[in-house]
Every structure is written in structure tokens, then in C-alpha cells.
Design an enzyme around this catalytic site. Structure first.
Site, PDB file in Angstrom:
ATOM      1  N   LYS A   1       0.836  -1.209   0.000  1.00  0.00           N
ATOM      2  CA  LYS A   1       0.000   0.000   0.000  1.00  0.00           C
ATOM      3  C   LYS A   1       0.870   1.258   0.000  1.00  0.00           C
ATOM      4  O   LYS A   1       0.675   2.175  -0.798  1.00  0.00           O
ATOM      5  CB  LYS A   1      -0.929  -0.014   1.231  1.00  0.00           C
ATOM      6  CG  LYS A   1      -1.741   1.237   1.412  1.00  0.00           C
ATOM      7  CD  LYS A   1      -2.668   1.486   0.249  1.00  0.00           C
ATOM      8  CE  LYS A   1      -3.182   2.899   0.228  1.00  0.00           C
ATOM      9  NZ  LYS A   1      -3.963   3.244  -0.935  1.00  0.00           N
TER      10      LYS A   1
ATOM     11  N   ASN B   1       1.381   4.085  -3.250  1.00  0.00           N
ATOM     12  CA  ASN B   1       1.126   5.527  -3.167  1.00  0.00           C
ATOM     13  C   ASN B   1       2.399   6.343  -3.328  1.00  0.00           C
ATOM     14  O   ASN B   1       2.398   7.400  -3.954  1.00  0.00           O
ATOM     15  CB  ASN B   1       0.435   5.876  -1.841  1.00  0.00           C
ATOM     16  CG  ASN B   1      -1.071   5.739  -1.962  1.00  0.00           C
ATOM     17  OD1 ASN B   1      -1.591   5.466  -3.045  1.00  0.00           O
ATOM     18  ND2 ASN B   1      -1.780   5.932  -0.869  1.00  0.00           N
TER      19      ASN B   1
ATOM     20  N   LEU C   1       0.853  11.305 -15.164  1.00  0.00           N
ATOM     21  CA  LEU C   1       1.909  12.107 -15.787  1.00  0.00           C
ATOM     22  C   LEU C   1       1.365  13.481 -16.156  1.00  0.00           C
ATOM     23  O   LEU C   1       1.796  14.063 -17.150  1.00  0.00           O
ATOM     24  CB  LEU C   1       2.435  11.405 -17.048  1.00  0.00           C
ATOM     25  CG  LEU C   1       3.537  10.359 -16.867  1.00  0.00           C
ATOM     26  CD1 LEU C   1       4.058   9.897 -18.218  1.00  0.00           C
ATOM     27  CD2 LEU C   1       4.698  10.869 -16.015  1.00  0.00           C
TER      28      LEU C   1
ATOM     29  N   CYS D   1      -4.263  10.900   1.223  1.00  0.00           N
ATOM     30  CA  CYS D   1      -3.388   9.716   1.261  1.00  0.00           C
ATOM     31  C   CYS D   1      -1.928   9.959   0.886  1.00  0.00           C
ATOM     32  O   CYS D   1      -1.033   9.535   1.604  1.00  0.00           O
ATOM     33  CB  CYS D   1      -3.966   8.629   0.361  1.00  0.00           C
ATOM     34  SG  CYS D   1      -5.468   7.935   1.045  1.00  0.00           S
TER      35      CYS D   1
ATOM     36  N   LYS E   1      -9.285  17.032  -5.904  1.00  0.00           N
ATOM     37  CA  LYS E   1      -9.449  16.544  -7.280  1.00  0.00           C
ATOM     38  C   LYS E   1     -10.940  16.566  -7.610  1.00  0.00           C
ATOM     39  O   LYS E   1     -11.771  16.734  -6.700  1.00  0.00           O
ATOM     40  CB  LYS E   1      -8.843  15.165  -7.463  1.00  0.00           C
ATOM     41  CG  LYS E   1      -9.531  14.072  -6.706  1.00  0.00           C
ATOM     42  CD  LYS E   1      -8.910  12.758  -7.127  1.00  0.00           C
ATOM     43  CE  LYS E   1      -9.541  11.582  -6.470  1.00  0.00           C
ATOM     44  NZ  LYS E   1      -9.002  10.328  -6.898  1.00  0.00           N
TER      45      LYS E   1
HETATM   46  P1  NAD Z   1     -12.288   8.972   7.002  1.00  0.00           P
HETATM   47  O1  NAD Z   1     -11.661   9.918   7.925  1.00  0.00           O
HETATM   48  O2  NAD Z   1     -13.084   9.453   5.833  1.00  0.00           O
HETATM   49  O3  NAD Z   1     -13.221   7.942   7.809  1.00  0.00           O
HETATM   50  C1  NAD Z   1     -12.894   7.371   9.024  1.00  0.00           C
HETATM   51  C2  NAD Z   1     -14.180   7.053   9.775  1.00  0.00           C
HETATM   52  O4  NAD Z   1     -13.861   6.315  10.951  1.00  0.00           O
HETATM   53  C3  NAD Z   1     -14.936   8.299  10.240  1.00  0.00           C
HETATM   54  O5  NAD Z   1     -16.276   8.221   9.811  1.00  0.00           O
HETATM   55  C4  NAD Z   1     -14.836   8.233  11.769  1.00  0.00           C
HETATM   56  O6  NAD Z   1     -15.971   8.788  12.421  1.00  0.00           O
HETATM   57  C5  NAD Z   1     -14.725   6.728  11.980  1.00  0.00           C
HETATM   58  N1  NAD Z   1     -14.168   6.353  13.289  1.00  0.00           N
HETATM   59  C6  NAD Z   1     -13.084   6.859  13.926  1.00  0.00           C
HETATM   60  N2  NAD Z   1     -12.920   6.251  15.112  1.00  0.00           N
HETATM   61  C7  NAD Z   1     -13.896   5.325  15.229  1.00  0.00           C
HETATM   62  C8  NAD Z   1     -14.241   4.380  16.221  1.00  0.00           C
HETATM   63  N3  NAD Z   1     -13.544   4.252  17.358  1.00  0.00           N
HETATM   64  N4  NAD Z   1     -15.320   3.594  16.023  1.00  0.00           N
HETATM   65  C9  NAD Z   1     -16.047   3.711  14.886  1.00  0.00           C
HETATM   66  N5  NAD Z   1     -15.754   4.589  13.904  1.00  0.00           N
HETATM   67  C10 NAD Z   1     -14.695   5.393  14.065  1.00  0.00           C
HETATM   68  O7  NAD Z   1     -11.088   8.037   6.482  1.00  0.00           O
HETATM   69  P2  NAD Z   1     -10.918   7.349   5.031  1.00  0.00           P
HETATM   70  O8  NAD Z   1     -10.536   8.366   4.015  1.00  0.00           O
HETATM   71  O9  NAD Z   1     -12.073   6.453   4.764  1.00  0.00           O
HETATM   72  O10 NAD Z   1      -9.622   6.459   5.303  1.00  0.00           O
HETATM   73  C11 NAD Z   1      -9.652   5.328   6.133  1.00  0.00           C
HETATM   74  C12 NAD Z   1      -8.323   4.586   5.977  1.00  0.00           C
HETATM   75  O11 NAD Z   1      -8.197   4.096   4.640  1.00  0.00           O
HETATM   76  C13 NAD Z   1      -7.089   5.454   6.232  1.00  0.00           C
HETATM   77  O12 NAD Z   1      -6.108   4.690   6.846  1.00  0.00           O
HETATM   78  C14 NAD Z   1      -6.662   5.842   4.834  1.00  0.00           C
HETATM   79  O13 NAD Z   1      -5.271   6.096   4.747  1.00  0.00           O
HETATM   80  C15 NAD Z   1      -7.011   4.601   4.045  1.00  0.00           C
HETATM   81  N6  NAD Z   1      -7.281   4.860   2.613  1.00  0.00           N
HETATM   82  C16 NAD Z   1      -8.010   5.944   2.236  1.00  0.00           C
HETATM   83  C17 NAD Z   1      -8.295   6.151   0.894  1.00  0.00           C
HETATM   84  C18 NAD Z   1      -9.072   7.348   0.432  1.00  0.00           C
HETATM   85  O14 NAD Z   1      -9.085   7.621  -0.769  1.00  0.00           O
HETATM   86  N7  NAD Z   1      -9.735   8.088   1.305  1.00  0.00           N
HETATM   87  C19 NAD Z   1      -7.827   5.227  -0.076  1.00  0.00           C
HETATM   88  C20 NAD Z   1      -7.118   4.116   0.361  1.00  0.00           C
HETATM   89  C21 NAD Z   1      -6.845   3.933   1.708  1.00  0.00           C
END
Ligand code: NAD
Length: 466
Positions: free
Chosen positions: A239, A243, A285, A295, A355
Site C-alpha cells: 500500500k 502511493n 503524468l 493519502c 481533485k
Molecule cells: P475517514 O476519515 O473518511 O473515515 C474514518 C471514519 O472512521 C470516520 O467516519 C470516523 O468517524 C470513523 N471512526 C473513527 N474512530 C472510530 C471508532 N472508534 N469507532 C467507529 N468509527 C470510528 O477516512 P478514510 O478516508 O475512509 O480512510 C480510512 C483509511 O483508509 C485510512 O487509513 C486511509 O489512509 C485509508 N485509505 C483511504 C483512501 C481514500 O481515498 N480516502 C484510499 C485508500 C486507503
């Protein structure tokens, strides 16, 4: 299968909704009551094309439910996804407090002997799989040893958790298609049973046996999706490495773009010329304002800081970060070159989201540019088709004058800066816009407009590297 997804953000909500579409019984958990209330009413708390239609489908089929009660959701599940945020700390390391709380909560919730697979979808440092396993076990042991009347310890049967890493590669704005038709699925686990459970869960995706929903048609010719199985650490590294590579590719072309400006070359032609080489590929690119979003910055910084833990300096990635920061600065310099003095000038920003097709403002280059301009004494106007409510709410400190249309934004501007490549901006009526601005300076920070066309309409056009 019975699935529980913890965290209903961009990743958790899309994952849960798509798994429900595939026919699994999915409970999505969040600790934010407003989000759960919205979701129960069939409304998405985030903007993601097609998501509300699939939410509606899952709710009506009865395969998708929402709750604040983590323990209850975990008890009923065979597979538990952790999809909470891992935002960056000032040191560059990811903040793992949400993963920690959830992992402990999972362990503490279960007292029966059923085997459950805990899947980490959050992006976490290498080694976190083992750490999550330890935290889950700690949660379990909190209710394991119960003193009996004689003072001896009673040891009930242990709940059985298997931990796996299943990194997420979806892109905001096309998250449904990316989830239903991924380039690959990566599963890292020590226990073969964890892999076989997840293989079963993902079977409809792996063999593409489901009926494509109307909102996301299947790419032509897609018959199956590759499954990559690895150990835990390698899945976590995949992962970060993915990225870091994409961010580096963008910084690379931006560096080439900056040199193109000096030597009189056009980076869009250069990118086409190198991108047709299949060893290089044409995606990622596009020279411009640089990368942003939740991310890339966070994951590249995390990899650099993991390197430091092992006394290894990731020199290439440090350069990737600094080229990206410079790229935002470069936009301010371009405006200075065109307008000389920015103090007292009105700059109109077209697009705030990092974006198009998302309302996500995390590390959005447009916000950095706005902040800089405000600091320099400029008046900043902005228009974004989707992200303005989030911007008002999340950045009340930014003294931005919001407009409701491109035309309203253009009125009285000394320069327009196109920061997000929304289709609406690519198709804007330049005759009308030209008639509304005070000075016809147009900085196309995404290289999506034709310089010749803009010049024909009387604009002083500036792109990036062309
Ligand atoms: P986000 O901040 O949009 O969502 C996280 C959610 O978790 C929130 O709704 C929050 O309220 C909830 N949360 C936090 N603590 C909690 C708890 N104790 N119990 C229940 N819910 C809880 O995050 P995201 O963008 O969805 O990213 C999540 C993970 O995935 C991160 O590690 C990120 O790096 C990874 N990721 C994100 C993307 C992306 O495009 N956003 C892509 C790939 C990977």
C-alpha cells in the site's frame, strides 16, 4: 457472509456498501452519531458518485445496516474490517489512536469461541498487523480471567481471531468502480484460514460473477481480478509503495515541467511522448499543482518516517515531497510574475477539492494557495461545484468569499486560477468570463484548457510547463 465494517468514511462506507451489493450481510459501524443517522436515512455523509444509489439498494434489500454499537456488530460478524482514519501527526507518522481503540474494542466485545477474521483496511505502518493482533488479544484478556469464589482463576474458552491486511486502492471520485472492478486484491495474512475466508468473501469480485449495477458498468473484457496473497508486512508495504510511487511519478513530471518552461518545451507533449512507452505508462503524468488529498502526503511521510526508524533515509521520497511543496509555491510566483503586486488584488479560485468528483479537502493544493494569497494581502474568491459547504465548515479561519457560479466568481477578478479540473471548468464560457473579469489573467494549474483558445478569447494564459 456476515460482515462488520468499522468506520464509515470514504473507504469503510464504499467497502461496506459494495460488499452488501454483492449479497453479504453488512453492518457498518461508526462512533459519529450524525453520520449513522444520515446513513440510516439513506443519505451519504460524503460525496461519491453512485454511492447513494448503492446505499439505497443495500438498505432496501436488507443487506446493509448501520449502528453505533461496535460490540454488537462485531459479535454477529465472521469478517470484521477496520477502516478508520490514520491521519498524519506533525512528525509525519500516522496517528494510530483510532485503530488502537477499535482493535481493543473488537477483542473486548467477544466471549464466544467462533473464529473471526479481523481485516485491516486502514493504511498502517509495517508491522501494524501484529500490533492489531496484540491489541485484539489484550481486549480479549480483559474479560478472559475471571476470579472464582475460591480465588482460583477460571479460564473460559478463548475467542479466536485471525488478523489479515487488505490494503485499499480506491480513488475518491471513482470509488465504486474501483471497488467493484479493482486492478488487484491484496491479502496479507499468516493464517491460511484467513486467506481462504477472504477469498470466499471476495469470490464475486475475483471471478466477476455479479451483475454490474447501473451506476458502474463493468469495464469491457474484464473477466477476473488477480488476487495477490502475501505475508502481513508485505501487504502493508504494498500500500505504501503504491502511493509513494504514484506521488513520485507526479513530482517527476512536475520537475520536468519546470524545466520545460525554462527551455521552451511543452510538458503535455513530453508526457505524451514518454507515456506511450508501456514501461512508463501515461497515467499520473499530468503536470500541474501537484498531488494532494488524504493519502499521498500522509503515506509518503509515513514511509519516510518508517525508514528513519531503521536508520534509512528515503532520499527519493524526500525529494518527492519537496518538489510537491515547491509546485504550490510556483503557482504564487506565476501570479506575481503576471500581476507584480498581489496585495489588494482579487484572485478567483476555480475548484477547492483536491481533485474533481469529490468533496474531500484534505491537503488540497487550492487551500494552500488560498492561504498564501490571503497572507500576501490578496482578496480570495472561490467556487467549487461540491466542496464549498465542507470548506466553510472545516476552514472557518480562511477568509474566502464564496461564489455560487463561475460567472459570479469571475466578476472583478484580477486573475483566475483553475485548481481542480471539474468538467464544469473545462466547459466554461470564456466569452462571458472574459467580460466579467477585471484583468484577463488565467492560470490553469491543471493544464486542462487550450492555451490557444484562451488566448483567442483575450486571456493571458499561463499553464504549468507549457
Ligand atoms: P475517514 O476519515 O473518511 O473515515 C474514518 C471514519 O472512521 C470516520 O467516519 C470516523 O468517524 C470513523 N471512526 C473513527 N474512530 C472510530 C471508532 N472508534 N469507532 C467507529 N468509527 C470510528 O477516512 P478514510 O478516508 O475512509 O480512510 C480510512 C483509511 O483508509 C485510512 O487509513 C486511509 O489512509 C485509508 N485509505 C483511504 C483512501 C481514500 O481515498 N480516502 C484510499 C485508500 C486507503
Amino acid at each position: 457472509m456476515n460482515v462488520c465494517v468499522i468506520g464509515t468514511g470514504y473507504v469503510g462506507l464504499v467497502t461496506g456498501t459494495c460488499l452488501a451489493y454483492l449479497g453479504h450481510a453488512v453492518v457498518c459501524v461508526d462512533n459519529n452519531p450524525q453520520k449513522i443517522a444520515l446513513l440510516e436515512a439513506g443519505k451519504s455523509p460524503i460525496y461519491e458518485p453512485g454511492l447513494e444509489a448503492l446505499l439505497d439498494h443495500g438498505i432496501r434489500q436488507g443487506t446493509l445496516t448501520f449502528t453505533l454499537d461496535l460490540a454488537e456488530a462485531v459479535r454477529g460478524a465472521e469478517v470484521i474490517f477496520i477502516a478508520v482514519g490514520t491521519p498524519p501527526l506533525p512528525s509525519g507518522e500516522p496517528d494510530l489512536q483510532y485503530v488502537e481503540a477499535v482493535a481493543q474494542g473488537i477483542g473486548a466485545a467477544v466471549t464466544d469461541e467462533k473464529v473471526r477474521v479481523v481485516v485491516n483496511k486502514s493504511t498502517v505502518p509495517i508491522g501494524s498487523g501484529n500490533w492489531v493482533e496484540m491489541l485484539v488479544e489484550e481486549g480479549v484478556s480483559a474479560h478472559q480471567s475471571v476470579p472464582t469464589g475460591t480465588g482460583a482463576l477460571k479460564a473460559p474458552q478463548a475467542p479466536h481471531f485471525l488478523v489479515a491486511s487488505n490494503p485499499e486502492f480506491l480513488r475518491e471520485g471513482s470509488a465504486i468502480g474501483d471497488t467493484l472492478y479493482p486492478d488487484r486484491i491484496v491479502i496479507g495474512a499468516q493464517a491460511p484460514e484467513a486467506v481462504s475466508t477472504l477469498r470466499e468473501l471476495y469470490a464475486p469480485l475475483l471471478d466477476q460473477s455479479f451483475d454490474a449495477p447501473a451506476i458502474a458498468s463493468r469495464p469491457e473484457g474484464l473477466r477476473s481480478v488477480p488476487l495477490v496473497t502475501t505475508d502481513l508486512a508485505s501487504a502493508e508495504m504494498i500500500k505504501y509503495a503504491a502511493n509513494a510511487f504514484l506521488a513520485t511519478k507526479i513530482s517527476f513530471i512536475n520537475e520536468v515541467a519546470n524545466l520545460c518552461e525554462k527551455v521552451g518545451a511543452d510538458v503535455t507533449q513530453v508526457a505524451k511522448g514518454i507515456g506511450l512507452d508501456t514501461r512508463i505508462g501515461s497515467r499520473f503524468l499530468n503536470a500541474g499543482a501537484g498531488w494532494g488529498g488524504s493519502c499521498f502526503g500522509k503515506d509518503v511521510s509515513a514511509l519516510i518516517s518508517i525508514g528513519r526508524e531503521y536508520q534509512y533515509e528515503m532520499e527519493l521520497l524526500k525529494a518527492t515531497v519537496s518538489v510537491n511543496a515547491h509546485q504550490r509555491q510556483r503557482l504564487i510566483q506565476k501570479l506575481q510574475e503576471a500581476l507584480k503586486i498581489l496585495k489588494g488584488k482579487t484572485i478567483g479560485i476555480l475548484g477547492l477539492a483536491f481533485k474533481p468528483n469529490t468533496d474531500d479537502l484534505r491537503d488540497a493544493p487550492a487551500l494552500d494557495v488560498a492561504r498564501h494569497l490571503l497572507k500576501m494581502g490578496a482578496r480570495v474568491k472561490a467556487y467549487d461545484p461540491i466542496a464549498m459547504p465542507h470548506c466553510r465548515e472545516q476552514h472557518p479561519d480562511l477568509d474566502i468569499h464564496y461564489s455560487e457560479s463561475v460567472e459570479e466568481l469571475a466578476v472583478g477578478c484580477d486573475a483566475l486560477v483553475l485548481m481542480t479540473e471539474w468538467d464544469e471548468f473545462k466547459a466554461m464560457d470564456l466569452t462571458i468570463v472574459r467580460g466579467l473579469v477585471r484583468t484577463p489573467v488565467l492560470l490553469d494549474a491543471r493544464n486542462v484548457l487550450s492555451p490557444a483558445v484562451c488566448q483567442n478569447y483575450g486571456f493571458q494564459y499561463m499553464g504549468v510547463g507549457r
